[in-house]
Design a protein around this motif. Sequence first.
Motif, PDB file in Angstrom:
ATOM      1  N   LEU A 216       0.811  -1.207   0.000  1.00  0.00           N
ATOM      2  CA  LEU A 216       0.000   0.000   0.000  1.00  0.00           C
ATOM      3  C   LEU A 216       0.843   1.256   0.000  1.00  0.00           C
ATOM      4  O   LEU A 216       1.885   1.307   0.661  1.00  0.00           O
ATOM      5  N   ASP A 217       0.374   2.260  -0.739  1.00  0.00           N
ATOM      6  CA  ASP A 217       0.871   3.622  -0.644  1.00  0.00           C
ATOM      7  C   ASP A 217      -0.300   4.469  -0.162  1.00  0.00           C
ATOM      8  O   ASP A 217      -1.419   4.323  -0.667  1.00  0.00           O
ATOM      9  N   HIS A 218      -0.052   5.339   0.802  1.00  0.00           N
ATOM     10  CA  HIS A 218      -1.128   6.111   1.418  1.00  0.00           C
ATOM     11  C   HIS A 218      -0.951   7.597   1.180  1.00  0.00           C
ATOM     12  O   HIS A 218       0.121   8.155   1.432  1.00  0.00           O
ATOM     13  N   LEU A 219      -2.008   8.245   0.695  1.00  0.00           N
ATOM     14  CA  LEU A 219      -2.059   9.696   0.542  1.00  0.00           C
ATOM     15  C   LEU A 219      -3.238  10.225   1.351  1.00  0.00           C
ATOM     16  O   LEU A 219      -4.265   9.545   1.483  1.00  0.00           O
ATOM     17  N   THR A 220      -3.116  11.429   1.882  1.00  0.00           N
ATOM     18  CA  THR A 220      -4.177  12.013   2.699  1.00  0.00           C
ATOM     19  C   THR A 220      -5.044  13.006   1.940  1.00  0.00           C
ATOM     20  O   THR A 220      -6.018  13.511   2.493  1.00  0.00           O
ATOM     21  N   SER A 221      -4.711  13.308   0.689  1.00  0.00           N
ATOM     22  CA  SER A 221      -5.511  14.234  -0.099  1.00  0.00           C
ATOM     23  C   SER A 221      -5.463  13.818  -1.556  1.00  0.00           C
ATOM     24  O   SER A 221      -4.615  13.029  -1.975  1.00  0.00           O
ATOM     25  N   ALA A 222      -6.402  14.388  -2.331  1.00  0.00           N
ATOM     26  CA  ALA A 222      -6.516  14.007  -3.740  1.00  0.00           C
ATOM     27  C   ALA A 222      -5.456  14.667  -4.617  1.00  0.00           C
ATOM     28  O   ALA A 222      -5.159  14.167  -5.709  1.00  0.00           O
ATOM     29  N   GLU A 223      -4.889  15.763  -4.153  1.00  0.00           N
ATOM     30  CA  GLU A 223      -4.013  16.557  -5.006  1.00  0.00           C
ATOM     31  C   GLU A 223      -2.815  15.784  -5.545  1.00  0.00           C
ATOM     32  O   GLU A 223      -2.356  16.051  -6.666  1.00  0.00           O
ATOM     33  N   HIS A 224      -2.285  14.839  -4.772  1.00  0.00           N
ATOM     34  CA  HIS A 224      -1.101  14.099  -5.212  1.00  0.00           C
ATOM     35  C   HIS A 224      -1.445  12.751  -5.849  1.00  0.00           C
ATOM     36  O   HIS A 224      -0.544  12.016  -6.247  1.00  0.00           O
ATOM     37  N   ALA A 225      -2.731  12.438  -5.956  1.00  0.00           N
ATOM     38  CA  ALA A 225      -3.121  11.115  -6.448  1.00  0.00           C
ATOM     39  C   ALA A 225      -2.839  10.937  -7.937  1.00  0.00           C
ATOM     40  O   ALA A 225      -2.359   9.878  -8.353  1.00  0.00           O
ATOM     41  N   ILE A 226      -3.131  11.952  -8.750  1.00  0.00           N
ATOM     42  CA  ILE A 226      -2.928  11.820 -10.194  1.00  0.00           C
ATOM     43  C   ILE A 226      -1.453  11.621 -10.524  1.00  0.00           C
ATOM     44  O   ILE A 226      -1.096  10.725 -11.310  1.00  0.00           O
ATOM     45  N   PRO A 227      -0.528  12.421  -9.949  1.00  0.00           N
ATOM     46  CA  PRO A 227       0.897  12.132 -10.192  1.00  0.00           C
ATOM     47  C   PRO A 227       1.305  10.739  -9.728  1.00  0.00           C
ATOM     48  O   PRO A 227       2.131  10.082 -10.371  1.00  0.00           O
ATOM     49  N   ALA A 228       0.741  10.278  -8.606  1.00  0.00           N
ATOM     50  CA  ALA A 228       1.069   8.941  -8.112  1.00  0.00           C
ATOM     51  C   ALA A 228       0.622   7.872  -9.099  1.00  0.00           C
ATOM     52  O   ALA A 228       1.354   6.924  -9.395  1.00  0.00           O
ATOM     53  N   LEU A 229      -0.566   8.028  -9.647  1.00  0.00           N
ATOM     54  CA  LEU A 229      -1.088   7.055 -10.604  1.00  0.00           C
ATOM     55  C   LEU A 229      -0.292   7.063 -11.905  1.00  0.00           C
ATOM     56  O   LEU A 229      -0.187   6.036 -12.576  1.00  0.00           O
ATOM     57  N   ALA A 230       0.269   8.222 -12.257  1.00  0.00           N
ATOM     58  CA  ALA A 230       1.082   8.303 -13.468  1.00  0.00           C
ATOM     59  C   ALA A 230       2.435   7.644 -13.279  1.00  0.00           C
ATOM     60  O   ALA A 230       3.048   7.176 -14.236  1.00  0.00           O
TER      61      ALA A 230
END
Length: 225
Positions: A27-41
Amino acid sequence: MRILLIEDDEIVAAGIVEGLQRNGFELDHLTSAEHAIPALAAVAYDLAIVDLGLPGVDGMTLIREMRRRGHALPVLILTARDRLEDRVEGLEGGGDDYLSKPFMLPELVARARALIRRSRASSSSELAFGALQLDLGLRTAACAGRPLDLTGREWNVLEQMMLAAPRVVAKQKLADSLSRWDREITDNAVELYVSRLRSKLADSGVLIRTVRGIGYRLEAEASDA
């Protein structure tokens, strides 16, 4: 199986991370949506678990943006909202399943496994380069019909090179595909996995060529004939 969790409640997130890791997930955990798109890329995830009630950009907006950008991984929605209208909006907006809080961990584990299994079964795409074959759905590799025994990280490295072949894959991209967000992979570690792959591909007719200062690419070995 690697999951991206976007959940702002640290206590809830800690329980999810511990429970899913105990059941064999990464698992990788983020607390907000702002960094999710770069993570998925940057990382090939098998599943995203998204809380709708995120601070700033909410989870539903994130899911719609993921789908708009072509991210096809399954999405499991977590939320305290339990109205029928909320569930319908979540599923029609791009979610694949819906779990209301509070929930029991065994149900979360079962739903995660089912979504990943269903996704892999529907996308059994195969890649081939010379005598080398990869089944992305089954996550199996073979060379001239002979199964290759690969670790998870060796598989990730080879998958990235197969997807790019015959183009070069940057070493940093390979490192990013291997890294947990809380633990960076060094260049030396990437070189180690590439070295192991070279040994396993010996006499296969497929070479991993180093492009100095950039990264690696797959090449078909020239025949003596």
